[in-house]
Design a protein around this motif. Structure first.
Motif, PDB file in Angstrom:
ATOM      1  N   LEU A  70      46.875 -14.874  55.531  1.00 25.70           N
ATOM      2  CA  LEU A  70      45.958 -13.822  55.969  1.00 25.70           C
ATOM      3  C   LEU A  70      46.773 -12.591  56.349  1.00 25.70           C
ATOM      4  CD1 LEU A  70      43.151 -15.178  56.055  1.00 25.70           C
ATOM      5  CD2 LEU A  70      43.060 -14.684  58.479  1.00 25.70           C
ATOM      6  N   ALA A  71      46.455 -11.441  55.762  1.00 23.02           N
ATOM      7  CA  ALA A  71      47.088 -10.173  56.147  1.00 23.02           C
ATOM      8  C   ALA A  71      46.062  -9.355  56.915  1.00 23.02           C
ATOM      9  CB  ALA A  71      47.571  -9.417  54.914  1.00 23.02           C
ATOM     10  N   VAL A  72      46.422  -8.863  58.102  1.00 17.82           N
ATOM     11  CA  VAL A  72      45.498  -8.128  58.968  1.00 17.82           C
ATOM     12  C   VAL A  72      45.981  -6.687  59.107  1.00 17.82           C
ATOM     13  CG1 VAL A  72      44.370  -8.060  61.218  1.00 17.82           C
ATOM     14  CG2 VAL A  72      44.989 -10.264  60.208  1.00 17.82           C
ATOM     15  N   PHE A  73      45.049  -5.726  58.947  1.00 16.61           N
ATOM     16  CA  PHE A  73      45.374  -4.302  58.971  1.00 16.61           C
ATOM     17  C   PHE A  73      44.479  -3.548  59.949  1.00 16.61           C
ATOM     18  CE2 PHE A  73      46.883  -5.670  54.864  1.00 16.61           C
ATOM     19  CZ  PHE A  73      47.962  -4.857  54.562  1.00 16.61           C
ATOM     20  N   HIS A  74      45.005  -2.451  60.505  1.00 18.50           N
ATOM     21  CA  HIS A  74      44.185  -1.417  61.125  1.00 18.50           C
ATOM     22  C   HIS A  74      43.764  -0.449  60.017  1.00 18.50           C
ATOM     23  CE1 HIS A  74      44.838  -2.612  65.248  1.00 18.50           C
ATOM     24  NE2 HIS A  74      46.157  -2.589  65.083  1.00 18.50           N
ATOM     25  N   VAL A  75      42.582   0.160  60.165  1.00 21.63           N
ATOM     26  CA  VAL A  75      42.071   1.018  59.090  1.00 21.63           C
ATOM     27  C   VAL A  75      42.531   2.460  59.235  1.00 21.63           C
ATOM     28  CG1 VAL A  75      40.016   1.800  57.887  1.00 21.63           C
ATOM     29  CG2 VAL A  75      40.032  -0.448  58.925  1.00 21.63           C
ATOM     30  N   PHE A  76      42.347   3.073  60.413  1.00 22.18           N
ATOM     31  CA  PHE A  76      42.620   4.508  60.580  1.00 22.18           C
ATOM     32  C   PHE A  76      43.676   4.729  61.649  1.00 22.18           C
ATOM     33  CE2 PHE A  76      38.146   4.257  59.199  1.00 22.18           C
ATOM     34  CZ  PHE A  76      38.242   4.952  58.012  1.00 22.18           C
ATOM     35  N   GLN A 106      47.408   0.647  58.651  1.00 19.94           N
ATOM     36  CA  GLN A 106      48.640   0.115  59.225  1.00 19.94           C
ATOM     37  C   GLN A 106      48.560  -1.400  59.312  1.00 19.94           C
ATOM     38  OE1 GLN A 106      51.967   0.188  59.444  1.00 19.94           O
ATOM     39  NE2 GLN A 106      51.543   2.312  60.033  1.00 19.94           N
ATOM     40  N   ILE A 107      49.683  -2.065  59.053  1.00 18.25           N
ATOM     41  CA  ILE A 107      49.727  -3.519  59.055  1.00 18.25           C
ATOM     42  C   ILE A 107      49.886  -4.068  60.473  1.00 18.25           C
ATOM     43  CG2 ILE A 107      52.228  -3.446  58.574  1.00 18.25           C
ATOM     44  CD1 ILE A 107      49.797  -6.213  57.416  1.00 18.25           C
ATOM     45  N   VAL A 108      49.105  -5.108  60.791  1.00 20.08           N
ATOM     46  CA  VAL A 108      49.301  -5.858  62.038  1.00 20.08           C
ATOM     47  C   VAL A 108      50.251  -7.011  61.762  1.00 20.08           C
ATOM     48  CG1 VAL A 108      48.203  -7.266  63.815  1.00 20.08           C
ATOM     49  CG2 VAL A 108      47.022  -5.253  62.909  1.00 20.08           C
ATOM     50  N   GLY A 109      49.979  -7.748  60.680  1.00 20.81           N
ATOM     51  CA  GLY A 109      50.877  -8.823  60.315  1.00 20.81           C
ATOM     52  C   GLY A 109      50.286  -9.740  59.269  1.00 20.81           C
ATOM     53  N   VAL A 112      38.647 -20.249  55.924  1.00 25.29           N
ATOM     54  CA  VAL A 112      38.998 -19.475  57.119  1.00 25.29           C
ATOM     55  C   VAL A 112      38.390 -18.089  56.990  1.00 25.29           C
ATOM     56  CG1 VAL A 112      40.864 -18.526  58.531  1.00 25.29           C
ATOM     57  CG2 VAL A 112      41.182 -20.712  57.386  1.00 25.29           C
ATOM     58  N   VAL A 113      37.694 -17.638  58.022  1.00 27.32           N
ATOM     59  CA  VAL A 113      37.197 -16.266  58.088  1.00 27.32           C
ATOM     60  C   VAL A 113      37.589 -15.687  59.441  1.00 27.32           C
ATOM     61  CG1 VAL A 113      35.266 -16.600  56.497  1.00 27.32           C
ATOM     62  CG2 VAL A 113      34.928 -16.978  58.941  1.00 27.32           C
ATOM     63  N   MET A 114      37.511 -14.362  59.550  1.00 25.80           N
ATOM     64  CA  MET A 114      37.916 -13.689  60.776  1.00 25.80           C
ATOM     65  C   MET A 114      36.830 -12.703  61.197  1.00 25.80           C
ATOM     66  SD  MET A 114      41.519 -11.730  61.392  1.00 25.80           S
ATOM     67  CE  MET A 114      42.057 -11.237  63.020  1.00 25.80           C
ATOM     68  N   SER A 115      36.523 -12.673  62.497  1.00 27.58           N
ATOM     69  CA  SER A 115      35.502 -11.749  63.003  1.00 27.58           C
ATOM     70  C   SER A 115      35.725 -11.514  64.485  1.00 27.58           C
ATOM     71  CB  SER A 115      34.095 -12.318  62.769  1.00 27.58           C
ATOM     72  OG  SER A 115      33.115 -11.446  63.296  1.00 27.58           O
ATOM     73  N   GLN A 116      35.724 -10.240  64.867  1.00 35.15           N
ATOM     74  CA  GLN A 116      35.830  -9.840  66.280  1.00 35.15           C
ATOM     75  C   GLN A 116      37.031 -10.476  66.980  1.00 35.15           C
ATOM     76  OE1 GLN A 116      33.821  -7.421  67.401  1.00 35.15           O
ATOM     77  NE2 GLN A 116      32.824  -7.437  65.391  1.00 35.15           N
ATOM     78  N   GLY A 117      38.163 -10.529  66.280  1.00 33.57           N
ATOM     79  CA  GLY A 117      39.376 -11.054  66.878  1.00 33.57           C
ATOM     80  C   GLY A 117      39.440 -12.554  66.965  1.00 33.57           C
ATOM     81  N   VAL A 118      38.540 -13.246  66.261  1.00 30.33           N
ATOM     82  CA  VAL A 118      38.488 -14.714  66.308  1.00 30.33           C
ATOM     83  C   VAL A 118      38.641 -15.266  64.892  1.00 30.33           C
ATOM     84  CG1 VAL A 118      37.032 -16.705  66.812  1.00 30.33           C
ATOM     85  CG2 VAL A 118      37.062 -14.768  68.379  1.00 30.33           C
ATOM     86  N   SER A 150      41.859 -17.761  68.941  1.00 28.32           N
ATOM     87  CA  SER A 150      42.073 -16.369  69.327  1.00 28.32           C
ATOM     88  C   SER A 150      43.214 -15.767  68.518  1.00 28.32           C
ATOM     89  CB  SER A 150      42.395 -16.265  70.817  1.00 28.32           C
ATOM     90  OG  SER A 150      42.858 -14.968  71.145  1.00 28.32           O
ATOM     91  N   PHE A 151      42.911 -14.718  67.751  1.00 26.30           N
ATOM     92  CA  PHE A 151      43.959 -14.039  66.992  1.00 26.30           C
ATOM     93  C   PHE A 151      44.902 -13.273  67.927  1.00 26.30           C
ATOM     94  CE2 PHE A 151      45.497 -10.342  64.480  1.00 26.30           C
ATOM     95  CZ  PHE A 151      46.247 -11.048  63.557  1.00 26.30           C
ATOM     96  N   GLU A 152      44.371 -12.730  69.000  1.00 28.77           N
ATOM     97  CA  GLU A 152      45.205 -12.016  69.977  1.00 28.77           C
ATOM     98  C   GLU A 152      46.272 -12.955  70.559  1.00 28.77           C
ATOM     99  OE1 GLU A 152      44.746  -9.421  74.140  1.00 28.77           O
ATOM    100  OE2 GLU A 152      43.020 -10.430  73.245  1.00 28.77           O
ATOM    101  N   HIS A 153      45.868 -14.182  70.912  1.00 27.01           N
ATOM    102  CA  HIS A 153      46.816 -15.168  71.436  1.00 27.01           C
ATOM    103  C   HIS A 153      47.888 -15.484  70.389  1.00 27.01           C
ATOM    104  CE1 HIS A 153      48.367 -18.877  73.271  1.00 27.01           C
ATOM    105  NE2 HIS A 153      48.198 -19.446  72.081  1.00 27.01           N
ATOM    106  N   ILE A 154      47.475 -15.618  69.131  1.00 24.96           N
ATOM    107  CA  ILE A 154      48.421 -15.934  68.054  1.00 24.96           C
ATOM    108  C   ILE A 154      49.457 -14.827  67.909  1.00 24.96           C
ATOM    109  CG2 ILE A 154      48.618 -16.243  65.553  1.00 24.96           C
ATOM    110  CD1 ILE A 154      45.865 -17.638  65.660  1.00 24.96           C
TER     111      ILE A 154
END
Length: 509
Positions: free
Chosen positions: A191-197, A200-203, A219-225, A239-243
């Protein structure tokens, strides 16, 4: 005693004048315009007229006033009286084919690094692992990022709409040959996670057995979960934040050098983006439930909807508090319908306290009554219900005469979603006009026809009906988009797709 203040209407010029002078009760001009437009739309002298149709060999998508054909290569705008070609991307090779895309709207409250960031854009994922950003107005390529030479990315999805999104690879399934050879199969997908504006790559995160266990199916992702589905019908949330806080090995920046790439730039060809989130042990589970068709989370206070995995629970939906999994009062919903396709239940897309439950002949709009910190369970009540009234619901009979002359009578019950009866097929919410659009099919003729019933979103009162010109074949998938003065009906016909566009116009007498 204060004199009675007469309620009067105010035109647009007066509203602008009041707002310029700082008078607080001038109200929102946009909200007033929508109220006026809703009144116009519901007038008897107005009707939706079919103005355009187009077929395609590939899937057709509609979003925010644009229709996309040929894997997003060809874009038509629905702003005008008839759809018009907005742009066509240069012809691409099979390796450069667009697999998936997201439409991005820039935030108004931020100052962004590039002027192009302030215009709507289309994020497109190509078959050769490029993430490209195009102008949604001209089709001009604005930015490109190479994802990876090693992983096959295929899907795009929003984590938080217009804020962060994720790109998902295909599933790395264990082959029979590897199983026979005793080769360990640890990685399920990436899974690659990005910010839009700005973009930018998160990881990039590896979904593996170490962190998430075995038997993963999706696997799906929504609201940081991260919502992980398993073959045993379980759904677990992480929790993606915890990861990120625990397992991030290096912060990456697009176009900047990375030690994980030996000093090469992140997002450049042929190096791509390295895996910078390495999970090495099992993760704490935020929530888990067993469900036959996944878990939906929403409402206020937070609730979840699931269907128990047991066969005798098919069509039974449980509504529970997310805080402690307590079943809400009247939280078990079952329409007891006999049909080929099961009923559907989901959180109202435009109202955080309501739930829509739709079956062949009934559509219930439910409301959640409860407070965040209350020790008492929430209560599910019916806000309103929409019904289809049928003339004949009694069992049908059949008569067969055998070769010996004996008469055999059979009696059978007609299905609730029988094609020869009026049936609810789809429901769409136009939140800005506060209308619910329910598609109803009528099989009285040889070819099934459909019409749209517009209901008030707050009371369920029927406002008007709109007939669809084209036949409706319920054996194929359909999508209906209701966007103010435009209705788009997308249907599949065997191996092809067709798009029909209706625009609001004046009925000629």
């Amino acid at each position: 005693m204060a004199p009675h203040r007469r309620k009067s209407t105010v035109n647009t010029a007066e509203l602008l004048s009041l707002r310029s002078r700082g008078i607080p009760d001038a109200g929102s001009l946009y909200r007033h315009c929508l109220k006026v437009f809703r009144g116009v739309l519901l007038q008897e002298s107005r009707s939706f007229i079919k103005v355009w149709s187009k077929t395609s060999k590939s899937a057709i998508m509609y979003e925010n006033g644009n229709i996309y054909f040929e894997n997003y290569q060809n874009c038509y705008s629905c702003v005008h009286a008839e759809p018009q070609s907005l742009y066509r991307l240069p012809k691409r090779s099979k390796q450069e084919k667009i697999k998936d895309a997201l439409l991005c709207q820039s935030p108004l409250e931020q100052t962004l690094p590039s002027p192009s960031d302030h215009s709507p854009s289309l994020l497109a994922l190509t078959a050769n692992n490029w993430l490209r950003r195009f102008s949604a107005e001209t089709g001009k390529e604005l930015q490109s990022v190479y994802l990876s030479p090693n992983f096959n990315f295929k899907y795009l999805g929003w984590n938080a709409s217009q804020e962060t999104f994720y790109v998902k690879t295909i599933q790395n399934k264990e082959t029979p040959l590897a199983r026979q050879a005793g080769v360990a199969h640890n990685t399920f997908m990436y899974l690659a996670v990005f910010h839009v504006f700005p973009l930018q790559i998160v990881g990039i995160l590896e979904i593996n057995k170490k962190g998430f266990g075995s038997g993963i199916t999706d696997v799906v992702m929504s609201q940081g979960v991260l919502a992980v589905s398993y073959s045993n019908k379980k759904v677990k949330l992480y929790s993606f934040e915890h990861i990120v806080q625990r397992y991030l090995t290096e912060t990456l920046t697009l176009g900047k050098q990375s030690s994980l790439l030996g000093g090469k730039k992140v997002g450049d060809f042929p190096f791509g983006i390295p895996v910078n989130i390495q999970i090495t042990d099992s993760l704490p589970v935020l929530f888990e439930a067993s469900s036959n068709n996944g878990v939906q989370i929403g409402g206020y206070p937070w609730h979840f909807i699931y269907t128990p995995p047991q066969k005798n629970q098919r069509g039974t939906h449980h509504i529970c508090s997310l805080k402690d999994s307590t079943l809400a009062t009247n939280g078990i919903q079952n329409m007891n319908c006999c049909c080929l396709e099961s009923d559907a239940i989901f959180f109202h897309p435009a109202d955080s306290r309501r739930i829509i439950h739709i079956g062949p002949t009934t559509m219930n709009v439910l409301k959640i009554l409860g407070e965040v910190n209350s020790p008492l369970p929430s209560t599910i009540v019916e806000d309103f219900s929409l019904l289809i009234h049928r003339n004949n619901t009694s069992p049908s009979s059949g008569v067969t005469v055998t070769s010996s002359g004996r008469t055999v009578r059979r009696r059978f019950h007609q299905l609730d979603d029988d094609s020869s009866q009026e049936t609810f097929r789809l429901v769409e919410c136009e939140d800005e006009l506060d209308l619910l659009a329910a598609v109803v099919t009528n099989g009285e003729e040889e070819e099934a026809r459909a019409h749209i019933r517009l209901h008030d979103n707050q009371t369920g009162t029927l406002q008007r009906k709109i007939d669809l010109v084209e036949p409706w074949d319920e054996t194929y998938p359909h999508v209906l988009c209701f966007d103010k003065d435009t209705i788009v009906h997308i249907e599949q016909r065997n191996t092809s797709f067709c798009c029909h566009v209706y625009k609001l116009g004046t009925t000629r007498k």
